[in-house]
Scaffold this motif. Structure first.
Motif, PDB file in Angstrom:
ATOM      1  N   VAL A  58       0.841  -1.204   0.000  1.00 11.50           N
ATOM      2  CA  VAL A  58       0.000   0.000   0.000  1.00 11.50           C
ATOM      3  C   VAL A  58       0.876   1.253   0.000  1.00 11.50           C
ATOM      4  O   VAL A  58       0.607   2.211  -0.729  1.00 11.50           O
ATOM      5  N   PHE A  59       1.938   1.244   0.799  1.00  4.50           N
ATOM      6  CA  PHE A  59       2.844   2.387   0.818  1.00  4.50           C
ATOM      7  C   PHE A  59       3.462   2.595  -0.559  1.00  4.50           C
ATOM      8  O   PHE A  59       3.564   3.732  -1.041  1.00  4.50           O
ATOM      9  N   SER A  60       3.862   1.504  -1.208  1.00  4.03           N
ATOM     10  CA  SER A  60       4.449   1.600  -2.541  1.00  4.03           C
ATOM     11  C   SER A  60       3.456   2.192  -3.536  1.00  4.03           C
ATOM     12  O   SER A  60       3.820   3.035  -4.366  1.00  4.03           O
ATOM     13  N   LEU A  61       2.193   1.754  -3.466  1.00  2.25           N
ATOM     14  CA  LEU A  61       1.163   2.310  -4.344  1.00  2.25           C
ATOM     15  C   LEU A  61       1.026   3.813  -4.123  1.00  2.25           C
ATOM     16  O   LEU A  61       1.017   4.591  -5.080  1.00  2.25           O
ATOM     17  N   LEU A  62       0.922   4.207  -2.872  1.00  2.68           N
ATOM     18  CA  LEU A  62       0.755   5.629  -2.574  1.00  2.68           C
ATOM     19  C   LEU A  62       1.993   6.436  -2.971  1.00  2.68           C
ATOM     20  O   LEU A  62       1.875   7.546  -3.481  1.00  2.68           O
ATOM     21  N   TYR A  63       3.158   5.884  -2.743  1.00  2.00           N
ATOM     22  CA  TYR A  63       4.389   6.611  -3.033  1.00  2.00           C
ATOM     23  C   TYR A  63       4.612   6.754  -4.537  1.00  2.00           C
ATOM     24  O   TYR A  63       4.943   7.839  -5.020  1.00  2.00           O
ATOM     25  N   GLU A  64       4.421   5.661  -5.274  1.00  6.80           N
ATOM     26  CA  GLU A  64       4.691   5.687  -6.712  1.00  6.80           C
ATOM     27  C   GLU A  64       3.607   6.419  -7.501  1.00  6.80           C
ATOM     28  O   GLU A  64       3.910   7.124  -8.461  1.00  6.80           O
ATOM     29  N   GLN A  65       2.354   6.249  -7.117  1.00  4.69           N
ATOM     30  CA  GLN A  65       1.261   6.794  -7.904  1.00  4.69           C
ATOM     31  C   GLN A  65       0.785   8.167  -7.445  1.00  4.69           C
ATOM     32  O   GLN A  65       0.175   8.891  -8.218  1.00  4.69           O
ATOM     33  N   ASN A  66       1.035   8.502  -6.180  1.00  2.00           N
ATOM     34  CA  ASN A  66       0.476   9.739  -5.647  1.00  2.00           C
ATOM     35  C   ASN A  66       1.520  10.545  -4.883  1.00  2.00           C
ATOM     36  O   ASN A  66       1.165  11.354  -4.031  1.00  2.00           O
ATOM     37  N   ASP A  67       2.778  10.302  -5.136  1.00  2.00           N
ATOM     38  CA  ASP A  67       3.889  11.007  -4.479  1.00  2.00           C
ATOM     39  C   ASP A  67       3.783  10.968  -2.949  1.00  2.00           C
ATOM     40  O   ASP A  67       4.124  11.914  -2.252  1.00  2.00           O
ATOM     41  N   GLY A  68       3.274   9.860  -2.427  1.00  2.00           N
ATOM     42  CA  GLY A  68       3.200   9.675  -0.974  1.00  2.00           C
ATOM     43  C   GLY A  68       1.997  10.312  -0.314  1.00  2.00           C
ATOM     44  O   GLY A  68       1.831  10.199   0.890  1.00  2.00           O
ATOM     45  N   GLY A  69       1.160  10.977  -1.079  1.00  2.00           N
ATOM     46  CA  GLY A  69      -0.022  11.618  -0.504  1.00  2.00           C
ATOM     47  C   GLY A  69      -1.081  10.588  -0.152  1.00  2.00           C
ATOM     48  O   GLY A  69      -1.359   9.684  -0.931  1.00  2.00           O
ATOM     49  N   LEU A  70      -1.654  10.738   1.007  1.00  3.14           N
ATOM     50  CA  LEU A  70      -2.687   9.813   1.459  1.00  3.14           C
ATOM     51  C   LEU A  70      -4.047  10.340   1.023  1.00  3.14           C
ATOM     52  O   LEU A  70      -4.422  11.460   1.349  1.00  3.14           O
ATOM     53  N   ARG A  71      -4.763   9.528   0.291  1.00  2.00           N
ATOM     54  CA  ARG A  71      -6.089   9.917  -0.176  1.00  2.00           C
ATOM     55  C   ARG A  71      -7.094   8.893   0.319  1.00  2.00           C
ATOM     56  O   ARG A  71      -6.861   7.687   0.220  1.00  2.00           O
ATOM     57  N   GLY A  72      -8.191   9.388   0.829  1.00  2.00           N
ATOM     58  CA  GLY A  72      -9.200   8.504   1.403  1.00  2.00           C
ATOM     59  C   GLY A  72      -9.789   7.537   0.394  1.00  2.00           C
ATOM     60  O   GLY A  72     -10.047   6.379   0.702  1.00  2.00           O
ATOM     61  N   TYR A  73     -10.009   8.004  -0.835  1.00  2.00           N
ATOM     62  CA  TYR A  73     -10.622   7.121  -1.819  1.00  2.00           C
ATOM     63  C   TYR A  73      -9.669   6.014  -2.253  1.00  2.00           C
ATOM     64  O   TYR A  73     -10.113   4.949  -2.695  1.00  2.00           O
ATOM     65  N   VAL A  74      -8.375   6.225  -2.114  1.00  2.00           N
ATOM     66  CA  VAL A  74      -7.414   5.158  -2.429  1.00  2.00           C
ATOM     67  C   VAL A  74      -7.528   4.044  -1.393  1.00  2.00           C
ATOM     68  O   VAL A  74      -7.601   2.863  -1.735  1.00  2.00           O
ATOM     69  N   ILE A  75      -7.564   4.423  -0.127  1.00  2.00           N
ATOM     70  CA  ILE A  75      -7.720   3.432   0.938  1.00  2.00           C
ATOM     71  C   ILE A  75      -9.076   2.736   0.811  1.00  2.00           C
ATOM     72  O   ILE A  75      -9.180   1.512   0.950  1.00  2.00           O
ATOM     73  N   ALA A  76     -10.115   3.496   0.502  1.00  2.00           N
ATOM     74  CA  ALA A  76     -11.441   2.908   0.306  1.00  2.00           C
ATOM     75  C   ALA A  76     -11.432   1.947  -0.890  1.00  2.00           C
ATOM     76  O   ALA A  76     -12.053   0.875  -0.836  1.00  2.00           O
ATOM     77  N   GLY A  77     -10.727   2.300  -1.946  1.00  2.00           N
ATOM     78  CA  GLY A  77     -10.619   1.416  -3.121  1.00  2.00           C
ATOM     79  C   GLY A  77      -9.910   0.112  -2.784  1.00  2.00           C
ATOM     80  O   GLY A  77     -10.295  -0.954  -3.265  1.00  2.00           O
ATOM     81  N   ILE A  78      -8.877   0.205  -1.946  1.00  2.00           N
ATOM     82  CA  ILE A  78      -8.165  -1.011  -1.528  1.00  2.00           C
ATOM     83  C   ILE A  78      -9.103  -1.910  -0.733  1.00  2.00           C
ATOM     84  O   ILE A  78      -9.198  -3.114  -0.983  1.00  2.00           O
ATOM     85  N   PHE A  79      -9.815  -1.329   0.243  1.00  2.00           N
ATOM     86  CA  PHE A  79     -10.745  -2.130   1.039  1.00  2.00           C
ATOM     87  C   PHE A  79     -11.879  -2.692   0.179  1.00  2.00           C
ATOM     88  O   PHE A  79     -12.301  -3.836   0.366  1.00  2.00           O
ATOM     89  N   LEU A  80     -12.369  -1.905  -0.774  1.00  2.00           N
ATOM     90  CA  LEU A  80     -13.431  -2.383  -1.658  1.00  2.00           C
ATOM     91  C   LEU A  80     -12.936  -3.539  -2.521  1.00  2.00           C
ATOM     92  O   LEU A  80     -13.641  -4.533  -2.711  1.00  2.00           O
TER      93      LEU A  80
END
Length: 118
Positions: A58-80
């Motif tokens: 998950v950290f790698s996804l956020l770091y590579e795709q969103n420059d480390g920014g935490l977005r709620g819909y990304v976490i929600a997408g992972i859980f979904l």
């Protein structure tokens, strides 16, 4: 469509696929546990290693795709993605695997009993 919207939709899709991939990985771990029984200590260690792997993924996804920014819909997408994989694929796969494993063990027992009698 705007380039930014397309980027956000791709990020949501990546997060969904990451969640499904994590559940698929956990299914492989559960399959391994069905085939080879483990002690509670081994199960705990395996789970800890899996969750470290999941956190790094998950950290790698956020770091590579969103420059480390935490977005709620990304976490929600992972859980979904995890939830839908669990409900649509995982349950049926594990039920099938358990039944197949019982069937295989039964056939192997019958084969060994037959060989001992000869």
């Amino acid at each position: 469509m705007s380039v930014h919207i397309i980027y956000e939709v791709k990020l949501l899709l990546y997060s969904f696929l990451t969640g499904a991939g994590l559940m698929m990985t956990y299914d492989l771990l559960r399959t391994f546990r069905i085939l080879i029984p483990h002690s509670y200590l081994c199960i705990g260690i395996e789970d800890m290693v899996f969750w470290v792997y999941a956190a790094l993924t998950v950290f790698s996804l956020l770091y590579e795709q969103n420059d480390g920014g935490l977005r709620g819909y990304v976490i929600a997408g992972i859980f979904l993605g995890m939830f839908l994989y669990d409900r649509m694929i995982s349950r049926f796969f594990l039920k099938f695997l358990k039944k197949f494993w019982k069937y295989l063990k039964m056939k192997l027992r019958m084969l060994f009993r037959h060989k001992r009698r000869q």
